[in-house]
Design an enzyme around this catalytic site. Sequence first.
Site, PDB file in Angstrom:
ATOM      1  CG  HIS A  39      -1.853   1.119   1.342  1.00  0.00           C
ATOM      2  ND1 HIS A  39      -3.217   0.938   1.377  1.00  0.00           N
ATOM      3  CD2 HIS A  39      -1.663   2.465   1.410  1.00  0.00           C
ATOM      4  CE1 HIS A  39      -3.824   2.118   1.472  1.00  0.00           C
ATOM      5  NE2 HIS A  39      -2.880   3.065   1.496  1.00  0.00           N
ATOM      6  CB  CYS A  75       0.066  12.489   2.349  1.00  0.00           C
ATOM      7  SG  CYS A  75       1.131  11.916   3.677  1.00  0.00           S
TER       8      CYS A  75
END
Length: 306
Positions: A211, A244
Amino acid sequence: MNTQPDLPRKVKIVEVGPRDGLQNEKESVPASVKIELVDRLSQAGFLNIEAASFVSPKWVPQMATSAEVMAQIARRAGTIYSALTPNMQGFDAALAAKADEVVIFGSASEAFSQKNINCSIAESIARFEPVAKAAKAAGLRLRASISCAFGCPYQGEVPLDAVAEVVGRMRDLGCDEIDIADTIGVATPRKTQAVMLRAAGEFRIESIAGHFHDTYGQALANIYASLEVGVAIFHSSVAGLGGCPYAKGATGNIATEDVVYMMNGLGIETGIDLDLVVDAGQFISQHLGRKAVSRAGNAIAAKRAG
């Protein structure tokens, strides 16, 4: 002389856009849009779609419609629809919503665990024991996601032994699949291979998933590096949904369109229709009022527009 490594002939791509991708969107996305997104992804041929999260709506308001989404999606035979379940309350909701797989999570970084959930890694995993037992008793698949396996926003480097220890703990809970996540996107190819091979010392490599976040533009390279050591499951997010949270303005999840485009070029079978993924990416991006992050998706869409 051919020195090319043998790459897997087939990979599974786990589509995480509807859950991991959308959960941080500030504006509420209607259930109807989420349902259409999941249905478009199902039609594109994904074998595993992370569709819901049964966490407290107080903490993740975007996921408050998860039960409605799970009730109304057009389920494709052979596709696993996953739900994140942080506790037994979440598990019960996932079971009622007929999730095929429940996802538990932990960190490879002690500092990250303490800062995020105010407890140690060991304590956090112990909390998942009842969820793991209940999942197995109900005949559901159990997947674990290990965050900060390549680096931590608080402690920096994360030792390989720390990753291996958490992989072992998740294995002992009975997990069918374990995701090794680059939460802040700092990994590079050699580091990626070292982490994957160390994880494979604790758990079968065919059930380990990568991931990768694309914060520093390394995600595709890291996926290729993972292929070289035998990893054949990868997570990605349609249109590159999901930023993020630890790097302001940075991209998060690698875009599914880019991963499928690369796999097609390598002759690796995914079972996924790239054109339909591009359509899904353009659909959700239009709804969100911004351009998709996917380079391949935008290039294909522009080519179509002529």
